[in-house]
Design an enzyme around this catalytic site. Structure first.
Site, mmCIF file in Angstrom:
data_model
loop_
_atom_site.group_PDB
_atom_site.id
_atom_site.type_symbol
_atom_site.label_atom_id
_atom_site.label_comp_id
_atom_site.label_asym_id
_atom_site.label_seq_id
_atom_site.Cartn_x
_atom_site.Cartn_y
_atom_site.Cartn_z
ATOM 1 N N ARG A 40 0.098 -79.037 6.240
ATOM 2 C CA ARG A 40 -0.518 -79.220 7.565
ATOM 3 C C ARG A 40 -0.564 -80.696 7.961
ATOM 4 O O ARG A 40 -0.562 -81.009 9.149
ATOM 5 C CB ARG A 40 -1.927 -78.631 7.589
ATOM 6 C CG ARG A 40 -1.932 -77.119 7.697
ATOM 7 C CD ARG A 40 -3.337 -76.604 7.890
ATOM 8 N NE ARG A 40 -3.347 -75.156 8.000
ATOM 9 C CZ ARG A 40 -4.462 -74.420 8.061
ATOM 10 N NH1 ARG A 40 -5.644 -75.014 8.018
ATOM 11 N NH2 ARG A 40 -4.388 -73.117 8.171
ATOM 12 N N LYS A 201 -4.272 -56.508 2.820
ATOM 13 C CA LYS A 201 -5.119 -55.687 3.673
ATOM 14 C C LYS A 201 -4.499 -55.386 5.024
ATOM 15 O O LYS A 201 -4.049 -56.288 5.717
ATOM 16 C CB LYS A 201 -6.444 -56.404 3.913
ATOM 17 C CG LYS A 201 -7.299 -56.533 2.673
ATOM 18 C CD LYS A 201 -8.596 -57.126 3.095
ATOM 19 C CE LYS A 201 -9.540 -57.354 1.950
ATOM 20 N NZ LYS A 201 -10.664 -58.152 2.432
ATOM 21 N N GLY A 363 -0.794 -67.606 4.142
ATOM 22 C CA GLY A 363 -0.914 -68.511 3.000
ATOM 23 C C GLY A 363 -0.171 -68.013 1.763
ATOM 24 O O GLY A 363 0.619 -68.745 1.160
ATOM 25 N N GLY A 386 -5.526 -66.790 10.625
ATOM 26 C CA GLY A 386 -6.146 -65.941 11.645
ATOM 27 C C GLY A 386 -5.634 -66.215 13.046
ATOM 28 O O GLY A 386 -5.398 -65.277 13.823
HETATM 29 P P1 ADP Z 1 -0.966 -63.757 3.381
HETATM 30 O O1 ADP Z 1 -1.936 -64.728 2.724
HETATM 31 O O2 ADP Z 1 0.430 -64.255 3.330
HETATM 32 O O3 ADP Z 1 -1.405 -63.317 4.748
HETATM 33 P P2 ADP Z 1 -2.192 -61.526 2.040
HETATM 34 O O4 ADP Z 1 -3.359 -62.374 1.671
HETATM 35 O O5 ADP Z 1 -2.384 -60.462 3.059
HETATM 36 O O6 ADP Z 1 -0.948 -62.432 2.468
HETATM 37 O O7 ADP Z 1 -1.617 -60.782 0.773
HETATM 38 C C1 ADP Z 1 -1.375 -61.428 -0.446
HETATM 39 C C2 ADP Z 1 -2.005 -60.677 -1.579
HETATM 40 O O8 ADP Z 1 -1.584 -59.323 -1.585
HETATM 41 C C3 ADP Z 1 -1.627 -61.241 -2.929
HETATM 42 O O9 ADP Z 1 -2.802 -61.557 -3.629
HETATM 43 C C4 ADP Z 1 -0.875 -60.088 -3.596
HETATM 44 O O10 ADP Z 1 -1.078 -60.037 -4.996
HETATM 45 C C5 ADP Z 1 -1.469 -58.879 -2.916
HETATM 46 N N1 ADP Z 1 -0.627 -57.687 -3.012
HETATM 47 C C6 ADP Z 1 0.594 -57.504 -2.492
HETATM 48 N N2 ADP Z 1 1.070 -56.284 -2.798
HETATM 49 C C7 ADP Z 1 0.122 -55.670 -3.522
HETATM 50 C C8 ADP Z 1 0.005 -54.375 -4.141
HETATM 51 N N3 ADP Z 1 0.981 -53.478 -4.057
HETATM 52 N N4 ADP Z 1 -1.144 -54.086 -4.797
HETATM 53 C C9 ADP Z 1 -2.122 -54.992 -4.882
HETATM 54 N N5 ADP Z 1 -2.086 -56.231 -4.337
HETATM 55 C C10 ADP Z 1 -0.973 -56.559 -3.659
HETATM 56 MG MG MG Z 2 -3.788 -64.427 1.790
#
Ligand code: ADP
Ligand code: MG
Length: 404
Positions: A40, A201, A363, A386
């Site tokens: 950043r 999520k 992230g 977000g």
């Molecule tokens: P970002 O930060 O890129 O928006 P998220 O925070 O939504 O991504 O997702 C990342 C997390 O999702 C990681 O901690 C990863 O381990 C978890 N994850 C991805 N696939 C699975 C799965 N099938 N079961 C459990 N956790 C998962």
């Molecule tokens: Mg994340």
């Protein structure tokens, strides 16, 4: 969306209130606090270098973490000032507050090309309530706001919407690029346009998924988000992470995400869009791993689905390669564990080959791409969490209004 452009503005020798996007975690290294990641800060160098070339005086404002109106050592802006100074190869003076007579005097003594970094604005409780008197004080002694705080643009705080009520504001070059790239997805993407959604999520992403579905040709779903869609199709998921029910703490509303996934699938069908859900997954009981065809057998009770399987990877790879625009948010599996990296690796490799725009957000997604690929291979890395998802959901970000 078109923003007022910094380069069309008369800024020469002005005192700039620079709203920076530096809400970055710090880590301790050999007893010294350092920013955990300087992406950043690097992203703002073009704006700052432009302002320096125009002989401006630059006063930098932002918040870090959630100190809740108190002075908290680990949320001070010193590590940010130090890293910026290294990257610009120029002194960046750090002061101990963001308002008050001492700061006002410092600002009045600044010379062209000087850079002053204010202390974390969230050390004052007035920041988060967008207090008007406080917002006005933040603007004292400055001529113009240059706004690069895109990751905070969805907030109505003094350092976002508040200051914009008291001084004219223009978009910085970093913010301008974020908005141009993300608007491009919503307004005129090169086609086919493929959206890849994964990660933990569905609740974080559902509004963005719904809005992107209108523009995208295909949505590929992986990660734990895919588990919700698989459950919507009636699959057995054993001990997999499935976000099925969620209670919104603010609205106190209970939401059933499996029902939401079903409604997204029927919306897609009515729009003639494809939502592709894994047909095979990598499962594990914590010791062993195996691949199952999830359309034919369920995940056993003690096992979890942790990555997309080889058949799904192949399908995703081919679709990505034929795309002219690809947006990804969320890894395809638990990519921090090499056994569950192949799904994400496939996407990292396929997106590299795309002739067109490739945009990475989130992230954990950026981390996975950085560790297992080269970020230079993609068109744009969106550095807001977000705010990016709200922008893609089609919502108006309050701090951008004054910049249009
Ligand atoms: P970002 O930060 O890129 O928006 P998220 O925070 O939504 O991504 O997702 C990342 C997390 O999702 C990681 O901690 C990863 O381990 C978890 N994850 C991805 N696939 C699975 C799965 N099938 N079961 C459990 N956790 C998962
Ligand atoms: Mg994340």
């Amino acid at each position: 969306m078109k923003l007022r452009n910094l380069k069309e503005m008369e800024v020469t020798e002005k005192t700039i209130l620079y709203r920076a996007p530096y809400d970055i975690d710090v880590i301790e290294k050999n007893g010294v606090l350092e920013v955990s990641d300087d992406m950043r800060i690097r992203a703002t160098l073009p704006t700052l270098e432009y302002l320096l070339k125009e002989n401006c005086k630059i006063v930098i404002l932002f918040y870090v973490g959630r100190p809740d109106g108190k002075i908290v050592e680990k949320f001070k802006t010193n590590p940010h000032a130090k890293r910026l100074s290294e990257l610009l190869n120029k002194p960046v003076e750090k002061v101990d507050d963001c308002i008050g007579s001492v700061i006002a005097e410092k600002i009045s003594e600044m010379k062209s090309g000087d850079i002053l970094m204010l202390e974390n604005v969230r050390f004052h409780a007035e920041e988060m309530t967008d207090d008007d008197a406080f917002s006005k004080e933040l603007c004292e002694g400055k001529d113009l706001i240059v706004f690069d705080g895109f990751p905070q643009a969805h907030r109505m705080h003094s350092s976002t919407t508040g200051i914009e009520r008291h001084l004219p504001a223009v978009a910085g070059l970093y913010l301008e690029k974020e908005v141009a790239m993300l608007s491009g997805l919503l307004e005129n993407p090169g086609r086919p346009f493929t959206v890849i959604i994964g990660g933990a999520k569905i609740s974080d992403k559902v509004e963005a998924i719904r809005n992107l579905l209108k523009m995208a040709d295909t949505i590929l779903v992986g990660g734990a988000v895919a588990n919700v869609f698989l459950k919507a199709q009636g699959r057995e998921l054993g001990s997999s992470f499935v976000e099925d029910v969620f209670v919104d703490k603010v609205k106190r509303e209970k939401k059933d995400w499996v029902e939401e996934a079903k409604s997204i699938l029927s919306l897609a069908e009515s729009l003639g869009k494809e939502v592709i859900i894994p047909t095979d997954v990598v499962i594990s009981d914590g010791k062993e791993t195996k691949i199952i065809d999830i359309t034919k057998e369920g995940v056993p009770s003690e096992w979890m689905a942790l990555d997309i399987g080889p058949e799904t990877r192949k399908k995703f790879y081919d679709i990505i390669l034929k795309s002219k625009t690809v947006f990804i948010n969320g890894p395809m599996g638990k990519a921090g564990d090499s056994r569950f990296l192949p799904g994400s690796q496939t996407v990292i490799d396929a997106m590299k080959e795309v002739v067109g725009e490739t945009i990475i957000a989130g992230g954990d997604t950026i981390d996975t791409f950085r560790k297992n690929g080269n970020l230079e291979n993609y068109s744009h890395i969106s550095l807001a969490g977000g705010a990016t998802l709200e922008f893609l959901a089609g919502k108006e970000l309050p701090a951008l209004k004054a910049l249009e």
